[in-house]
Design a protein around this motif. Structure first.
Motif, PDB file in Angstrom:
ATOM      1  N   LEU A  66       0.833  -1.207   0.000  1.00 44.51           N
ATOM      2  CA  LEU A  66       0.000   0.000   0.000  1.00 44.51           C
ATOM      3  C   LEU A  66       0.866   1.255   0.000  1.00 44.51           C
ATOM      4  CD1 LEU A  66      -2.737   1.430   0.098  1.00 44.51           C
ATOM      5  CD2 LEU A  66      -2.600   1.322   2.594  1.00 44.51           C
ATOM      6  N   LEU A  67       1.780   1.341   0.960  1.00 45.80           N
ATOM      7  CA  LEU A  67       2.576   2.566   1.071  1.00 45.80           C
ATOM      8  C   LEU A  67       3.589   2.691  -0.063  1.00 45.80           C
ATOM      9  CD1 LEU A  67       3.281   2.770   4.926  1.00 45.80           C
ATOM     10  CD2 LEU A  67       1.275   3.514   3.628  1.00 45.80           C
ATOM     11  N   GLU A  68       4.484   1.720  -0.172  1.00 45.04           N
ATOM     12  CA  GLU A  68       5.616   1.858  -1.080  1.00 45.04           C
ATOM     13  C   GLU A  68       5.233   1.632  -2.542  1.00 45.04           C
ATOM     14  OE1 GLU A  68       8.576  -0.767   0.472  1.00 45.04           O
ATOM     15  OE2 GLU A  68       8.957   0.463   2.260  1.00 45.04           O
ATOM     16  N   CYS A  69       4.427   0.610  -2.806  1.00 46.42           N
ATOM     17  CA  CYS A  69       4.097   0.307  -4.201  1.00 46.42           C
ATOM     18  C   CYS A  69       2.966   1.189  -4.727  1.00 46.42           C
ATOM     19  CB  CYS A  69       3.720  -1.168  -4.333  1.00 46.42           C
ATOM     20  SG  CYS A  69       3.227  -1.649  -6.008  1.00 46.42           S
ATOM     21  N   HIS A  70       1.820   1.195  -4.024  1.00 45.51           N
ATOM     22  CA  HIS A  70       0.650   1.889  -4.555  1.00 45.51           C
ATOM     23  C   HIS A  70       0.756   3.407  -4.410  1.00 45.51           C
ATOM     24  CE1 HIS A  70      -3.467   2.119  -5.965  1.00 45.51           C
ATOM     25  NE2 HIS A  70      -3.761   2.926  -4.968  1.00 45.51           N
ATOM     26  N   LEU A  71       1.201   3.851  -3.243  1.00 41.87           N
ATOM     27  CA  LEU A  71       1.256   5.298  -2.981  1.00 41.87           C
ATOM     28  C   LEU A  71       2.629   5.899  -3.243  1.00 41.87           C
ATOM     29  CD1 LEU A  71      -0.827   5.461   0.331  1.00 41.87           C
ATOM     30  CD2 LEU A  71      -1.622   5.792  -2.015  1.00 41.87           C
ATOM     31  N   ASN A  72       3.603   5.037  -3.552  1.00 44.93           N
ATOM     32  CA  ASN A  72       4.971   5.509  -3.761  1.00 44.93           C
ATOM     33  C   ASN A  72       5.429   6.358  -2.568  1.00 44.93           C
ATOM     34  OD1 ASN A  72       7.389   5.713  -5.193  1.00 44.93           O
ATOM     35  ND2 ASN A  72       6.760   7.621  -6.212  1.00 44.93           N
TER      36      ASN A  72
ATOM     37  N   MET B  52      -7.330  -7.247  17.149  1.00 37.75           N
ATOM     38  CA  MET B  52      -7.286  -8.262  16.096  1.00 37.75           C
ATOM     39  C   MET B  52      -7.876  -7.694  14.809  1.00 37.75           C
ATOM     40  SD  MET B  52      -6.142 -11.467  16.201  1.00 37.75           S
ATOM     41  CE  MET B  52      -5.111 -10.893  14.835  1.00 37.75           C
ATOM     42  N   GLY B  53      -8.950  -6.914  14.950  1.00 38.06           N
ATOM     43  CA  GLY B  53      -9.533  -6.268  13.786  1.00 38.06           C
ATOM     44  C   GLY B  53      -8.572  -5.297  13.128  1.00 38.06           C
ATOM     45  N   LEU B  54      -7.810  -4.571  13.940  1.00 38.33           N
ATOM     46  CA  LEU B  54      -6.813  -3.658  13.379  1.00 38.33           C
ATOM     47  C   LEU B  54      -5.770  -4.424  12.572  1.00 38.33           C
ATOM     48  CD1 LEU B  54      -6.047  -1.085  16.231  1.00 38.33           C
ATOM     49  CD2 LEU B  54      -7.033  -0.618  13.989  1.00 38.33           C
ATOM     50  N   GLN B  55      -5.268  -5.506  13.140  1.00 42.24           N
ATOM     51  CA  GLN B  55      -4.280  -6.298  12.412  1.00 42.24           C
ATOM     52  C   GLN B  55      -4.848  -6.760  11.080  1.00 42.24           C
ATOM     53  OE1 GLN B  55      -4.313  -9.808  11.643  1.00 42.24           O
ATOM     54  NE2 GLN B  55      -2.233  -9.803  10.795  1.00 42.24           N
ATOM     55  N   ARG B  56      -6.088  -7.224  11.104  1.00 39.78           N
ATOM     56  CA  ARG B  56      -6.695  -7.749   9.876  1.00 39.78           C
ATOM     57  C   ARG B  56      -6.899  -6.648   8.839  1.00 39.78           C
ATOM     58  NH1 ARG B  56      -9.164 -11.795   7.312  1.00 39.78           N
ATOM     59  NH2 ARG B  56     -11.102 -11.363   6.202  1.00 39.78           N
ATOM     60  N   HIS B  57      -7.327  -5.469   9.264  1.00 38.31           N
ATOM     61  CA  HIS B  57      -7.574  -4.392   8.295  1.00 38.31           C
ATOM     62  C   HIS B  57      -6.275  -3.799   7.767  1.00 38.31           C
ATOM     63  CE1 HIS B  57     -11.901  -4.331   8.349  1.00 38.31           C
ATOM     64  NE2 HIS B  57     -11.881  -4.473   9.661  1.00 38.31           N
ATOM     65  N   ILE B  58      -5.251  -3.758   8.592  1.00 35.70           N
ATOM     66  CA  ILE B  58      -3.943  -3.328   8.102  1.00 35.70           C
ATOM     67  C   ILE B  58      -3.454  -4.290   7.022  1.00 35.70           C
ATOM     68  CG2 ILE B  58      -1.503  -3.109   8.751  1.00 35.70           C
ATOM     69  CD1 ILE B  58      -2.520  -2.041  11.490  1.00 35.70           C
ATOM     70  N   LYS B  59      -3.568  -5.571   7.300  1.00 36.15           N
ATOM     71  CA  LYS B  59      -3.181  -6.586   6.310  1.00 36.15           C
ATOM     72  C   LYS B  59      -4.032  -6.466   5.048  1.00 36.15           C
ATOM     73  CE  LYS B  59      -5.189 -10.468   6.216  1.00 36.15           C
ATOM     74  NZ  LYS B  59      -5.759 -11.829   6.427  1.00 36.15           N
ATOM     75  N   ALA B  60      -5.358  -6.325   5.230  1.00 34.04           N
ATOM     76  CA  ALA B  60      -6.265  -6.297   4.078  1.00 34.04           C
ATOM     77  C   ALA B  60      -5.964  -5.124   3.154  1.00 34.04           C
ATOM     78  CB  ALA B  60      -7.714  -6.233   4.553  1.00 34.04           C
ATOM     79  N   ALA B  61      -5.656  -3.966   3.725  1.00 30.74           N
ATOM     80  CA  ALA B  61      -5.334  -2.799   2.892  1.00 30.74           C
ATOM     81  C   ALA B  61      -4.127  -3.082   2.005  1.00 30.74           C
ATOM     82  CB  ALA B  61      -5.083  -1.579   3.775  1.00 30.74           C
ATOM     83  N   GLY B  62      -3.156  -3.808   2.565  1.00 25.53           N
ATOM     84  CA  GLY B  62      -1.990  -4.182   1.767  1.00 25.53           C
ATOM     85  C   GLY B  62      -2.307  -5.242   0.730  1.00 25.53           C
ATOM     86  N   ILE B  63      -3.091  -6.238   1.118  1.00 26.02           N
ATOM     87  CA  ILE B  63      -3.425  -7.323   0.192  1.00 26.02           C
ATOM     88  C   ILE B  63      -4.252  -6.804  -0.977  1.00 26.02           C
ATOM     89  CG2 ILE B  63      -4.891  -9.369  -0.047  1.00 26.02           C
ATOM     90  CD1 ILE B  63      -3.742 -10.411   2.525  1.00 26.02           C
ATOM     91  N   PHE B  64      -5.194  -5.919  -0.709  1.00 29.55           N
ATOM     92  CA  PHE B  64      -6.039  -5.397  -1.787  1.00 29.55           C
ATOM     93  C   PHE B  64      -5.199  -4.666  -2.842  1.00 29.55           C
ATOM     94  CE2 PHE B  64      -9.987  -5.079   1.178  1.00 29.55           C
ATOM     95  CZ  PHE B  64     -10.150  -6.452   1.098  1.00 29.55           C
ATOM     96  N   THR B  65      -4.162  -3.965  -2.403  1.00 26.12           N
ATOM     97  CA  THR B  65      -3.298  -3.303  -3.383  1.00 26.12           C
ATOM     98  C   THR B  65      -2.374  -4.307  -4.069  1.00 26.12           C
ATOM     99  OG1 THR B  65      -1.892  -2.651  -1.500  1.00 26.12           O
ATOM    100  CG2 THR B  65      -3.326  -0.974  -2.442  1.00 26.12           C
ATOM    101  N   ARG B  66      -1.942  -5.324  -3.335  1.00 23.75           N
ATOM    102  CA  ARG B  66      -1.116  -6.354  -3.964  1.00 23.75           C
ATOM    103  C   ARG B  66      -1.895  -7.080  -5.054  1.00 23.75           C
ATOM    104  NH1 ARG B  66       1.294 -11.073  -0.250  1.00 23.75           N
ATOM    105  NH2 ARG B  66      -0.850 -11.858  -0.440  1.00 23.75           N
ATOM    106  N   LEU B  67      -3.173  -7.328  -4.809  1.00 26.24           N
ATOM    107  CA  LEU B  67      -4.002  -7.976  -5.821  1.00 26.24           C
ATOM    108  C   LEU B  67      -4.044  -7.166  -7.111  1.00 26.24           C
ATOM    109  CD1 LEU B  67      -6.930  -9.200  -3.546  1.00 26.24           C
ATOM    110  CD2 LEU B  67      -5.431 -10.673  -4.911  1.00 26.24           C
ATOM    111  N   LYS B  68      -4.053  -5.852  -6.975  1.00 20.04           N
ATOM    112  CA  LYS B  68      -4.065  -4.986  -8.166  1.00 20.04           C
ATOM    113  C   LYS B  68      -2.721  -5.019  -8.884  1.00 20.04           C
ATOM    114  CE  LYS B  68      -4.057  -0.066  -9.401  1.00 20.04           C
ATOM    115  NZ  LYS B  68      -4.728  -0.153 -10.695  1.00 20.04           N
TER     116      LYS B  68
END
Length: 376
Positions: free
Chosen positions: A172-178, A295-311
């Protein structure tokens, strides 16, 4: 599908001797991995799998008119964990797709068709409590599945948690948002990760579906089952924190419900897990709620990264639209805890605005491209 799709050609060739009649095959979906799913529909009136097939199944499954077949490139996603988990969940009394035939070297799995009525499409303010209670009632059974015929499930340990949390920074940070975090920001991220990891590891560790949400629960009309909810996409199950699956459902990455609706359901899960002996009687609900929130925070932090990785890695752009909800969850829940408030504020001040700008820039570029094409 194109005949140049060699995996599809191989799949058709594998299915042909299993059936005694013509069939139609149609792509119905992919998921957030490298798998594809097809629906196989028998086109003649006599609906059955070949009795001569080495994969002969009982008569109850011979009368179906449609089946699901999964195509899973084995070098990327082997099929054995799915098959083993399907059997383990079935033995635990859960309604899951039954494996009819499989080919491990090619990565093909023929299974019963439980339909495509995702729970998500049936959720309304009037129905959500009833359906979520039904879903939560499945979790004690899931929690009890900690091994399969392949052995004990993998542990959702510190190394596992760190890998997942690292996806946020990398994709999310480095790849998607540079966006390259400063040393101070990197320290903030690391301190946040430590808090989340410690909370996850101090919880009771149970069998964990790992993706238990409204898109992976199907509404069925299986009269033989105590529950009309079928569970799918369970091949990545592990042993992990007791709150993980509950927070995956109640703080879904794809839909958000108000706290006044979620809190009683959270209490219901806490009570059920205490009654089952999974959570000790001396554990307070406030401690459980902190576990749940973090636990929800961990999951949403991960999900934000995974969603950009999928793209960016997999070419699957459909998940990008769900990132703002995951980021807003991070902002809102972090604000409830002193040790996490700075991280949440940083996401609100730096990441959400950058994500909105990146999205707007893509829209502008797309609009310009359309305009350029129109002027040619």
């Amino acid at each position: 599908m194109s005949q140049s799709d060699q995996r599809f050609v191989a799949l058709q060739a594998w299915l042909t001797p299993l059936f005694e009649q013509p069939f139609a095959i149609r792509l119905i979906s992919g998921d957030a991995s490298f798998r594809r799913y097809f629906r196989v529909t028998l086109t003649a009136q006599q609906n059955q799998i070949s009795q001569a097939s080495p994969h002969h199944v009982e008569q109850a499954r011979l009368n179906a008119t449609s089946y699901i077949v999964a195509d899973s490139p084995v070098e990327l996603v082997p099929i054995e964990p799915f098959i083993a988990m399907a059997e383990a969940y079935k033995q635990a009394g859960l309604l899951v797709p039954e494996v009819i035939a499989s080919d491990a070297p090619q990565g093909f799995v023929l299974q019963t068709d439980l339909g495509d009525e995702q729970l998500l499409s049936h959720l309304t303010p009037q129905t959500v409590t009833q359906y979520y209670q039904q879903a939560l009632a499945l979790l004690p059974s899931i929690a009890g599945v900690t091994q399969t015929a392949q052995g004990e499930l993998a542990q959702f340990d510190e190394a596992f948690l760190r890998r997942e949390l690292g996806i946020f920074t990398e994709w999310l940070l480095e790849c998607h948002l540079n966006y390259q975090p400063s040393d101070q920001e990197s320290t903030l991220i690391e301190n946040t990760n430590k808090v989340l990891i410690a909370s996850a590891l101090e919880q009771p560790q149970v069998g964990m579906h790992r993706d238990f949400h409204s898109r992976n629960l199907l509404l069925t009309e299986q009269e033989s089952s105590d529950s009309k909810l079928a569970v799918i996409d369970f091949q990545d199950a592990v042993i992990g924190p007791v709150t993980y699956d509950a927070v995956s459902l109640l703080r879904d990455c794809y839909i958000r419900w108000p706290d006044e609706l979620v809190n009683p359901l959270m209490q219901s899960h806490f009570d059920a897990m205490q009654a089952a002996g999974v959570i000790e009687k001396q554990t307070t609900f406030s401690r459980y709620q902190r576990w749940f929130d973090l636990m929800g925070l961990q999951r949403h932090i991960k999900a934000a990264g995974i969603f950009t990785r999928l793209k960016h890695r997999d070419g699957k752009t459909g998940y990008i639209k769900d990132i703002p909800l995951t980021l807003q969850y991070i902002v809102d829940i972090s604000a409830r805890y002193v040790e996490l408030a700075e991280f949440g504020q940083w996401v609100a001040d730096n990441i959400l605005p950058r994500f909105a700008c990146a999205k707007e820039q893509v829209c502008l570029e797309n609009s310009k491209s359309i305009a350029d094409e129109a002027s040619v």
